[in-house]
Design a protein around this motif. Structure first.
Motif, PDB file in Angstrom:
ATOM      1  N   ALA A 149       0.839  -1.206   0.000  1.00 41.61           N
ATOM      2  CA  ALA A 149       0.000   0.000   0.000  1.00 41.61           C
ATOM      3  C   ALA A 149       0.870   1.250   0.000  1.00 41.61           C
ATOM      4  CB  ALA A 149      -0.919   0.007   1.221  1.00 41.61           C
ATOM      5  N   VAL A 150       0.448   2.259  -0.778  1.00 39.02           N
ATOM      6  CA  VAL A 150       1.131   3.555  -0.755  1.00 39.02           C
ATOM      7  C   VAL A 150       0.638   4.308   0.474  1.00 39.02           C
ATOM      8  CG1 VAL A 150       1.433   5.751  -1.939  1.00 39.02           C
ATOM      9  CG2 VAL A 150       1.434   3.625  -3.249  1.00 39.02           C
ATOM     10  N   LEU A 151       1.542   4.610   1.397  1.00 35.19           N
ATOM     11  CA  LEU A 151       1.178   5.246   2.653  1.00 35.19           C
ATOM     12  C   LEU A 151       1.103   6.762   2.520  1.00 35.19           C
ATOM     13  CD1 LEU A 151       3.529   3.111   4.902  1.00 35.19           C
ATOM     14  CD2 LEU A 151       1.082   2.779   4.524  1.00 35.19           C
ATOM     15  N   GLU A 152       2.119   7.360   1.917  1.00 30.25           N
ATOM     16  CA  GLU A 152       2.167   8.804   1.719  1.00 30.25           C
ATOM     17  C   GLU A 152       2.980   9.102   0.480  1.00 30.25           C
ATOM     18  OE1 GLU A 152       2.687  11.473   5.269  1.00 30.25           O
ATOM     19  OE2 GLU A 152       3.295   9.593   6.223  1.00 30.25           O
ATOM     20  N   LYS A 153       2.750  10.299  -0.076  1.00 25.67           N
ATOM     21  CA  LYS A 153       3.582  10.738  -1.198  1.00 25.67           C
ATOM     22  C   LYS A 153       3.698  12.250  -1.163  1.00 25.67           C
ATOM     23  CE  LYS A 153       0.014  11.298  -4.711  1.00 25.67           C
ATOM     24  NZ  LYS A 153      -0.449  10.946  -6.052  1.00 25.67           N
ATOM     25  N   TRP A 154       4.829  12.748  -1.643  1.00 26.83           N
ATOM     26  CA  TRP A 154       5.082  14.174  -1.795  1.00 26.83           C
ATOM     27  C   TRP A 154       5.618  14.399  -3.201  1.00 26.83           C
ATOM     28  CZ3 TRP A 154       6.586  11.245   2.357  1.00 26.83           C
ATOM     29  CH2 TRP A 154       6.026  11.568   3.600  1.00 26.83           C
ATOM     30  N   VAL A 155       5.018  15.320  -3.925  1.00 23.32           N
ATOM     31  CA  VAL A 155       5.455  15.645  -5.276  1.00 23.32           C
ATOM     32  C   VAL A 155       5.660  17.146  -5.359  1.00 23.32           C
ATOM     33  CG1 VAL A 155       4.839  15.617  -7.722  1.00 23.32           C
ATOM     34  CG2 VAL A 155       4.212  13.689  -6.276  1.00 23.32           C
ATOM     35  N   GLU A 156       6.753  17.571  -5.987  1.00 22.38           N
ATOM     36  CA  GLU A 156       7.044  18.991  -6.129  1.00 22.38           C
ATOM     37  C   GLU A 156       7.847  19.233  -7.394  1.00 22.38           C
ATOM     38  OE1 GLU A 156       9.471  20.267  -2.857  1.00 22.38           O
ATOM     39  OE2 GLU A 156      11.162  19.015  -3.445  1.00 22.38           O
ATOM     40  N   ASP A 157       7.914  20.514  -7.801  1.00 20.67           N
ATOM     41  CA  ASP A 157       8.808  20.880  -8.900  1.00 20.67           C
ATOM     42  C   ASP A 157      10.243  20.659  -8.449  1.00 20.67           C
ATOM     43  OD1 ASP A 157       6.688  21.589 -10.481  1.00 20.67           O
ATOM     44  OD2 ASP A 157       6.731  23.698  -9.905  1.00 20.67           O
ATOM     45  N   ASN A 158      11.067  20.175  -9.339  1.00 18.82           N
ATOM     46  CA  ASN A 158      12.446  19.859  -8.992  1.00 18.82           C
ATOM     47  C   ASN A 158      13.251  21.150  -8.781  1.00 18.82           C
ATOM     48  OD1 ASN A 158      14.879  18.604  -8.601  1.00 18.82           O
ATOM     49  ND2 ASN A 158      15.211  18.120 -10.745  1.00 18.82           N
ATOM     50  N   PRO A 159      13.696  21.433  -7.530  1.00 20.06           N
ATOM     51  CA  PRO A 159      14.457  22.661  -7.280  1.00 20.06           C
ATOM     52  C   PRO A 159      15.949  22.524  -7.574  1.00 20.06           C
ATOM     53  CG  PRO A 159      14.117  21.513  -5.225  1.00 20.06           C
ATOM     54  CD  PRO A 159      13.453  20.677  -6.297  1.00 20.06           C
ATOM     55  N   GLU A 160      16.399  21.304  -7.911  1.00 16.57           N
ATOM     56  CA  GLU A 160      17.825  21.058  -8.111  1.00 16.57           C
ATOM     57  C   GLU A 160      18.264  21.534  -9.493  1.00 16.57           C
ATOM     58  OE1 GLU A 160      18.029  16.896  -7.631  1.00 16.57           O
ATOM     59  OE2 GLU A 160      17.417  16.921  -5.541  1.00 16.57           O
ATOM     60  N   THR A 161      19.539  21.892  -9.596  1.00 18.37           N
ATOM     61  CA  THR A 161      20.117  22.280 -10.881  1.00 18.37           C
ATOM     62  C   THR A 161      20.815  21.073 -11.485  1.00 18.37           C
ATOM     63  OG1 THR A 161      20.453  24.523 -10.073  1.00 18.37           O
ATOM     64  CG2 THR A 161      21.681  23.858 -12.026  1.00 18.37           C
ATOM     65  N   TRP A 162      20.304  20.624 -12.628  1.00 21.06           N
ATOM     66  CA  TRP A 162      20.862  19.462 -13.306  1.00 21.06           C
ATOM     67  C   TRP A 162      21.420  19.893 -14.649  1.00 21.06           C
ATOM     68  CZ3 TRP A 162      18.717  13.955 -12.783  1.00 21.06           C
ATOM     69  CH2 TRP A 162      18.293  13.713 -11.481  1.00 21.06           C
ATOM     70  N   ILE A 163      22.471  19.207 -15.089  1.00 16.76           N
ATOM     71  CA  ILE A 163      22.949  19.421 -16.458  1.00 16.76           C
ATOM     72  C   ILE A 163      22.109  18.575 -17.398  1.00 16.76           C
ATOM     73  CG2 ILE A 163      25.314  19.944 -15.761  1.00 16.76           C
ATOM     74  CD1 ILE A 163      26.058  17.082 -16.646  1.00 16.76           C
ATOM     75  N   GLU A 164      22.069  18.934 -18.647  1.00 11.97           N
ATOM     76  CA  GLU A 164      21.339  18.138 -19.635  1.00 11.97           C
ATOM     77  C   GLU A 164      22.225  16.985 -20.043  1.00 11.97           C
ATOM     78  OE1 GLU A 164      18.980  18.693 -23.867  1.00 11.97           O
ATOM     79  OE2 GLU A 164      19.651  20.440 -22.720  1.00 11.97           O
ATOM     80  N   THR A 165      21.935  15.799 -19.492  1.00 11.98           N
ATOM     81  CA  THR A 165      22.836  14.656 -19.672  1.00 11.98           C
ATOM     82  C   THR A 165      22.891  14.174 -21.108  1.00 11.98           C
ATOM     83  OG1 THR A 165      21.009  13.197 -19.033  1.00 11.98           O
ATOM     84  CG2 THR A 165      22.555  13.864 -17.309  1.00 11.98           C
ATOM     85  N   ALA A 166      21.811  14.308 -21.857  1.00 12.15           N
ATOM     86  CA  ALA A 166      21.807  13.813 -23.229  1.00 12.15           C
ATOM     87  C   ALA A 166      22.742  14.609 -24.120  1.00 12.15           C
ATOM     88  CB  ALA A 166      20.389  13.854 -23.794  1.00 12.15           C
ATOM     89  N   ALA A 167      22.954  15.898 -23.800  1.00 13.67           N
ATOM     90  CA  ALA A 167      23.797  16.743 -24.634  1.00 13.67           C
ATOM     91  C   ALA A 167      25.236  16.800 -24.145  1.00 13.67           C
ATOM     92  CB  ALA A 167      23.218  18.157 -24.680  1.00 13.67           C
ATOM     93  N   ALA A 168      25.517  16.134 -23.038  1.00 12.08           N
ATOM     94  CA  ALA A 168      26.854  16.242 -22.460  1.00 12.08           C
ATOM     95  C   ALA A 168      27.962  15.733 -23.385  1.00 12.08           C
ATOM     96  CB  ALA A 168      26.903  15.521 -21.123  1.00 12.08           C
ATOM     97  N   PRO A 169      27.814  14.558 -24.051  1.00 17.99           N
ATOM     98  CA  PRO A 169      28.905  14.098 -24.935  1.00 17.99           C
ATOM     99  C   PRO A 169      29.158  15.046 -26.095  1.00 17.99           C
ATOM    100  CG  PRO A 169      27.426  12.288 -24.416  1.00 17.99           C
ATOM    101  CD  PRO A 169      26.762  13.556 -23.925  1.00 17.99           C
ATOM    102  N   ASP A 170      28.090  15.596 -26.718  1.00 17.26           N
ATOM    103  CA  ASP A 170      28.269  16.524 -27.821  1.00 17.26           C
ATOM    104  C   ASP A 170      28.969  17.784 -27.367  1.00 17.26           C
ATOM    105  OD1 ASP A 170      26.994  14.719 -29.418  1.00 17.26           O
ATOM    106  OD2 ASP A 170      25.018  15.665 -29.218  1.00 17.26           O
ATOM    107  N   ALA A 171      28.589  18.244 -26.163  1.00 19.85           N
ATOM    108  CA  ALA A 171      29.214  19.456 -25.640  1.00 19.85           C
ATOM    109  C   ALA A 171      30.702  19.221 -25.404  1.00 19.85           C
ATOM    110  CB  ALA A 171      28.521  19.879 -24.350  1.00 19.85           C
TER     111      ALA A 171
END
Length: 198
Positions: A149-171
């Motif tokens: 059973a799912v007891l609780e959940k929290w969902v939010e906009d991602n506040p972390e700064t991530w690099i675009e991993t798909a474009a990393a090799p080209d860059a």
């Protein structure tokens, strides 16, 4: 076991049975293993209390303190045995339950085992990120490991700064090409500099 490196310094490292490395699937140890600890604690506690009581007050090393300790150890063993319930839901099934409940397509996800309540009920803590690159949302879902059973959940906009991993090799390739062009320009400027006998 820690071993010296090439400089002769000793560094800490995980034991082999805990070091999963980065290859292959990992299986969490089942919560029912606590029953083994509980049975051992109970047996030792009962033995200590029985031995101290059977020798009476004349015994020097086995006294009322050993009786008290034996009783407490036996009670701890009963608690461990009662709390050692077997998983009905493994980490993969918990991930599936979490993905179905968060309301967005999931990319990265991980599961951690925790316990809640005074009866130490096993609970999966599932961290999920949305499938965009970089992810726009993240969520934390608690899934009961005994019934799914799912007891609780929290969902939010991602506040972390991530690099675009798909474009990393080209860059990286662009950076290397730019560095090579810069080196060629530097060589050209040296060979065509005035005052070299021209």
């Amino acid at each position: 076991m820690a071993e010296p490196d090439e400089l002769g310094e000793v560094r800490d490292e995980l034991p082999e049975d805990l070091d999963r490395g980065f290859v292959g699937a990992y299986k969490f140890p089942d919560n029912s293993r606590r029953k083994i600890t509980g049975a051992l604690c109970f047996a030792v506690g009962v033995w200590a209390a029985t031995a101290a009581l059977s020798l009476g007050s004349d015994a020097v090393l086995l006294n009322t303190g050993v009786v008290t300790g034996g009783v407490l150890l036996a009670l701890a063993g009963i608690y461990q045995f009662a709390a050692g319930r077997r998983f009905a839901v493994n980490e993969n099934e918990a991930l599936v339950a979490a993905v179905a409940d968060v309301g967005f397509a999931v990319g990265h996800a991980s599961a951690q085992l925790g316990w809640r309540g005074w009866m130490s009920r096993p609970t999966w803590r599932v961290l999920v990120y949305s499938a965009e690159d970089p992810p726009e949302q993240r969520g934390l879902v608690l899934v009961d490991a005994l019934n799914g059973a799912v007891l609780e959940k929290w969902v939010e906009d991602n506040p972390e700064t991530w690099i675009e991993t798909a474009a990393a090799p080209d860059a990286a390739d662009d950076d290397e090409a730019a560095a090579g062009d810069h080196e060629r320009d530097a060589e050209t400027s040296v060979t065509t500099a005035p005052g070299d006998g021209a």
